[in-house]
Design a protein around this motif. Sequence first.
Motif, mmCIF file in Angstrom:
data_model
loop_
_atom_site.group_PDB
_atom_site.id
_atom_site.type_symbol
_atom_site.label_atom_id
_atom_site.label_comp_id
_atom_site.label_asym_id
_atom_site.label_seq_id
_atom_site.Cartn_x
_atom_site.Cartn_y
_atom_site.Cartn_z
ATOM 1 N N ALA A 53 0.830 -1.208 0.000
ATOM 2 C CA ALA A 53 0.000 0.000 0.000
ATOM 3 C C ALA A 53 0.862 1.254 0.000
ATOM 4 N N GLN A 54 1.924 1.260 0.798
ATOM 5 C CA GLN A 54 2.798 2.432 0.847
ATOM 6 C C GLN A 54 3.451 2.675 -0.510
ATOM 7 N N ARG A 55 3.854 1.587 -1.179
ATOM 8 C CA ARG A 55 4.467 1.735 -2.497
ATOM 9 C C ARG A 55 3.451 2.242 -3.526
ATOM 10 N N GLN A 56 2.196 1.819 -3.383
ATOM 11 C CA GLN A 56 1.181 2.324 -4.311
ATOM 12 C C GLN A 56 0.946 3.816 -4.100
ATOM 13 N N VAL A 57 0.890 4.243 -2.835
ATOM 14 C CA VAL A 57 0.762 5.668 -2.553
ATOM 15 C C VAL A 57 1.968 6.422 -3.119
ATOM 16 N N GLY A 58 3.141 5.838 -2.981
ATOM 17 C CA GLY A 58 4.334 6.471 -3.513
ATOM 18 C C GLY A 58 4.290 6.614 -5.023
ATOM 19 N N ALA A 59 3.798 5.574 -5.701
ATOM 20 C CA ALA A 59 3.704 5.626 -7.153
ATOM 21 C C ALA A 59 2.708 6.692 -7.596
ATOM 22 N N GLU A 60 1.640 6.870 -6.821
ATOM 23 C CA GLU A 60 0.616 7.851 -7.188
ATOM 24 C C GLU A 60 1.042 9.283 -6.883
ATOM 25 N N THR A 61 1.977 9.452 -5.963
ATOM 26 C CA THR A 61 2.390 10.793 -5.554
ATOM 27 C C THR A 61 3.818 11.135 -5.975
ATOM 28 N N ASN A 62 4.488 10.184 -6.650
ATOM 29 C CA ASN A 62 5.889 10.361 -7.049
ATOM 30 C C ASN A 62 6.768 10.671 -5.845
ATOM 31 N N THR A 63 6.532 9.930 -4.774
ATOM 32 C CA THR A 63 7.344 10.047 -3.556
ATOM 33 C C THR A 63 7.761 8.650 -3.127
ATOM 34 N N GLN A 64 8.451 8.579 -1.975
ATOM 35 C CA GLN A 64 8.820 7.278 -1.439
ATOM 36 C C GLN A 64 7.613 6.562 -0.853
ATOM 37 N N GLY A 65 6.532 7.295 -0.615
ATOM 38 C CA GLY A 65 5.295 6.682 -0.144
ATOM 39 C C GLY A 65 5.070 6.836 1.344
ATOM 40 N N TRP A 66 3.788 6.828 1.733
ATOM 41 C CA TRP A 66 3.433 6.894 3.144
ATOM 42 C C TRP A 66 2.090 6.209 3.324
ATOM 43 N N LEU A 67 1.611 6.141 4.567
ATOM 44 C CA LEU A 67 0.386 5.412 4.881
ATOM 45 C C LEU A 67 -0.637 6.344 5.523
ATOM 46 N N PRO A 68 -1.476 6.967 4.739
ATOM 47 C CA PRO A 68 -2.581 7.746 5.313
ATOM 48 C C PRO A 68 -3.507 6.825 6.113
ATOM 49 N N ILE A 69 -4.184 7.374 7.099
ATOM 50 C CA ILE A 69 -5.086 6.584 7.926
ATOM 51 C C ILE A 69 -6.115 5.817 7.090
ATOM 52 N N PRO A 70 -6.775 6.429 6.079
ATOM 53 C CA PRO A 70 -7.732 5.658 5.283
ATOM 54 C C PRO A 70 -7.101 4.459 4.572
ATOM 55 N N VAL A 71 -5.823 4.554 4.234
ATOM 56 C CA VAL A 71 -5.142 3.433 3.589
ATOM 57 C C VAL A 71 -4.917 2.303 4.595
ATOM 58 N N ILE A 72 -4.554 2.660 5.822
ATOM 59 C CA ILE A 72 -4.407 1.645 6.864
ATOM 60 C C ILE A 72 -5.754 0.984 7.134
ATOM 61 N N GLU A 73 -6.813 1.768 7.139
ATOM 62 C CA GLU A 73 -8.159 1.224 7.317
ATOM 63 C C GLU A 73 -8.510 0.255 6.182
ATOM 64 N N PHE A 74 -8.119 0.613 4.971
ATOM 65 C CA PHE A 74 -8.359 -0.267 3.828
ATOM 66 C C PHE A 74 -7.665 -1.610 4.015
ATOM 67 N N VAL A 75 -6.389 -1.577 4.444
ATOM 68 C CA VAL A 75 -5.647 -2.816 4.664
ATOM 69 C C VAL A 75 -6.338 -3.666 5.726
ATOM 70 N N ALA A 76 -6.822 -3.030 6.797
ATOM 71 C CA ALA A 76 -7.532 -3.773 7.843
ATOM 72 C C ALA A 76 -8.782 -4.452 7.279
ATOM 73 N N ARG A 77 -9.525 -3.746 6.440
ATOM 74 C CA ARG A 77 -10.714 -4.341 5.824
ATOM 75 C C ARG A 77 -10.339 -5.494 4.908
ATOM 76 N N GLU A 78 -9.277 -5.330 4.163
ATOM 77 C CA GLU A 78 -8.832 -6.394 3.263
ATOM 78 C C GLU A 78 -8.497 -7.664 4.032
ATOM 79 N N LEU A 79 -7.948 -7.494 5.214
ATOM 80 C CA LEU A 79 -7.543 -8.647 6.020
ATOM 81 C C LEU A 79 -8.632 -9.097 6.982
ATOM 82 N N GLY A 80 -9.701 -8.322 7.095
ATOM 83 C CA GLY A 80 -10.800 -8.708 7.964
ATOM 84 C C GLY A 80 -10.447 -8.692 9.433
ATOM 85 N N VAL A 81 -9.613 -7.720 9.822
ATOM 86 C CA VAL A 81 -9.198 -7.616 11.224
ATOM 87 C C VAL A 81 -9.485 -6.195 11.706
#
Length: 222
Positions: A53-81
């Motif tokens: 997820a961090q790498r995808q954010v990085g690709a979309e922003t042309n940066t090294q990437g980071w983890l916004p809270i909604p992205v962390i929430e997305f990962v939690a939903r994907e894993l069902g935890v």
Amino acid sequence: MADAPELPNEAETRARWGNFAWTPENAVKAQEIMGRYPAGRQLSCSIPYLDLAQRQVGAETNTQGWLPIPVIEFVARELGVPYIRIFEVATFYTMFNLVPVGRYHVQVCGTTPCMLRGSDDVMAACKARGMKKGHTTEDGLFTLTEVECMGNCSSAPMVQINDDNYEDLDYDRTLAILDALARGESPKTGTQEPGRHTVEPLGEPTNLAAMETGNHDYRGEW
């Protein structure tokens, strides 16, 4: 703390990243990652999912990437935890960035071996290029962070920039690497010491030297 990075505006963050989802390519990667673990062990995917997820954010922003809270929430939903289980992981490992960073995340090791070998000169070179700990340069190119030991003590001082390590640094070598990155070039990674390839002794081996040319048995000497 003066060096603490500024937290992004929550409303702006949710407006930008609230609909985050895997790209088609990353959706395939996510399925492959999930397939590595047995059923009921999906929490084991937390680190590789956060990295993806961090790498995808990085690709979309042309940066090294980071983890916004909604992205962390997305990962939690994907894993069902529960969200907190993934947030715990994201906040524990320093490989995950919880605030935006620049195109190049410059992480200077300041632990004792690097300090004794000149990490202050590495930090001075970064500052000479307009960097300040915990902040991103105005052009969005570099973010500077001081970190603890990253395991390159034999070739100290070192810096990690995104996925690459640069070792055996001094002031001038650090400037050369930063300037090359700023020009869009790919400077040599690893040791910057001429004639050195990894972390072999400079000059010639001094320990177990007889092993260099033959299978010398030292046991009788011990």
